[in-house]
Structures are given as C-alpha cells and as structure tokens.
Design a protein around this motif. Sequence first.
Motif, PDB file in Angstrom:
ATOM      1  N   SER A  95     -35.757  43.873  -7.802  1.00 22.60           N
ATOM      2  CA  SER A  95     -36.372  42.558  -7.933  1.00 22.60           C
ATOM      3  C   SER A  95     -35.957  41.924  -9.254  1.00 22.60           C
ATOM      4  O   SER A  95     -35.600  42.635 -10.198  1.00 22.60           O
ATOM      5  CB  SER A  95     -37.897  42.662  -7.872  1.00 22.60           C
ATOM      6  OG  SER A  95     -38.412  43.300  -9.006  1.00 22.60           O
ATOM      7  N   THR A  99     -40.551  38.547 -10.861  1.00 26.93           N
ATOM      8  CA  THR A  99     -40.910  38.229  -9.488  1.00 26.93           C
ATOM      9  C   THR A  99     -41.566  39.424  -8.841  1.00 26.93           C
ATOM     10  O   THR A  99     -41.115  40.548  -8.990  1.00 26.93           O
ATOM     11  CB  THR A  99     -39.669  37.826  -8.678  1.00 26.93           C
ATOM     12  OG1 THR A  99     -39.094  36.674  -9.276  1.00 26.93           O
ATOM     13  CG2 THR A  99     -40.021  37.521  -7.227  1.00 26.93           C
ATOM     14  N   SER A 100     -42.618  39.181  -8.106  1.00 33.48           N
ATOM     15  CA  SER A 100     -43.314  40.273  -7.450  1.00 33.48           C
ATOM     16  C   SER A 100     -42.801  40.468  -6.038  1.00 33.48           C
ATOM     17  O   SER A 100     -42.306  39.545  -5.413  1.00 33.48           O
ATOM     18  CB  SER A 100     -44.802  39.953  -7.393  1.00 33.48           C
ATOM     19  OG  SER A 100     -45.011  38.765  -6.663  1.00 33.48           O
ATOM     20  N   GLY A 101     -42.968  41.696  -5.555  1.00 32.80           N
ATOM     21  CA  GLY A 101     -42.541  41.964  -4.188  1.00 32.80           C
ATOM     22  C   GLY A 101     -41.067  42.284  -4.122  1.00 32.80           C
ATOM     23  O   GLY A 101     -40.233  41.406  -3.967  1.00 32.80           O
ATOM     24  N   GLY A 102     -40.742  43.554  -4.275  1.00 37.85           N
ATOM     25  CA  GLY A 102     -39.353  43.948  -4.302  1.00 37.85           C
ATOM     26  C   GLY A 102     -38.674  43.825  -2.955  1.00 37.85           C
ATOM     27  O   GLY A 102     -39.305  43.782  -1.896  1.00 37.85           O
TER      28      GLY A 102
END
Lengths: 113, 114
Positions: A95, A99-102
């Motif tokens: 990521s 930013t979140s959420g790979g």
Amino acid sequence: GAGVSQSPSNKVTEKGKDVELRCDPISGHTALYWYRQSLGQGLEFLIYFQGNSAPDKSGLPSDRFSAERTGGSVSTLTIQRTQQEDSAVYLCASSPPTTSGGFFGPGTRLTVL
Amino acid sequence: AQSVTQPDIHITVSEGASLELRCNYSYGATPYLFWYVQSPGQGLQLLLKYFSGDTLVQGIKGFEAEFKRSQSSFNLRKPSVHWSDAAEYFCAVGAPYNFNKFYFGSGTKLNVKP
C-alpha cells in the motif's frame, strides 16, 4: 503488472528444507506486508516493511522465518527447516504510506510433506 | 488486544435475497475496520473500510457496512445477493499505529442458492 504478484504460486517441499517466497509489490507502494492463511489459524500478520524503517517482525512465528525487502521493492520471505505446520497460503500486500486497505497478491500455497 | 469475531462460519442465501454478515470487534479506541472478500483461488479484495465520520459506509459491488460503537459491531450488508457474491468474507481491524496491520476474523463462507 498492475497488481501485487507473488511467486511461486505453489510450492511443495519436504520437511526440513528451506524455501523462499517472493513478492513484487505495486510500483511506488512503500508499505509491504506478509500474512499467512492456514486452516487452523486463519489469517495472521507476519511482518511489515515501511520504507527504510526497521521492519515490524512481531508476527513471525519462530526464528525459522525471516524476510527482507531489497531496494524498497521486492520482498522475500524465507522459511528455514520447514515443518508441516508451515503449510499455508502466504499472502503479500502493499500500500502507499498513508492509504489504508492494502492490495493483496494471489498468494503462494506452501505444502510441506 | 485487538480481536475480531465473525460468529457465522457458513451462510447460505438465495439469489436476490438480502444479506447480513456479522462482525464484532474488541478494541480500546476508535477502530479502523475493514471488510475483505476472497473468491476461490483469488487474493483478498477490499470491499470497504471505516475510519471515522458517517457510520454507514458504502463499498464496491453494492455492499455497505454500518459501524455501531455501542454494539462493537461492523456488519456487512447487501440488499440483493448475486450468484457471483459466493465467496469468503473477512472482517478485519487495523492496529492503532499501523492501520494496515490487520487482525482478521475467521471468515464467513457465503453460498448463494439459485
């Protein structure tokens, strides 16, 4: 490619052998994670790399497991003296730094006989 | 310590029916919450995430989830399920200092009947 790639897709090895699993993150992603997915333990965090910072190795299950990330890009997860309980799917994700959420790769299925 | 519980291991719904997948978390602060989907032989795909603000979040593929602090829940919903939604769904909470260091639930396998 546009996504995270992992190789090999499948690996069968004999107990006691060493294995290397490779992860190619998305270009420009500074954060890289390894997870393990197994029947008994579900999805577990293994290790995290962020830029040039010291990796977070808190999830590695034993000293037989190690990982490195060369040049801030490709990562290799090494398992020494493999055991049958190491059989699992090893997932890599990358990521951007904030930013979140790979973005996950398809995984490497490791089978230790 | 953070933990995530998905109480339903398997769920079967008919195509066109509504869906709700349950997720409960244990966390000391405002959590970073995620839902991922894993189709057979595929990697994990992010459906949606919650950090703060509006407690109802919209995701891809027509999914939504509602964060309820009082119930420590982050349930995933879809008003009308399609056969292609058959997959395994994972709820995750991100660590407070590293929101991409996930603690995953055990997953819920969704089967869709024609």
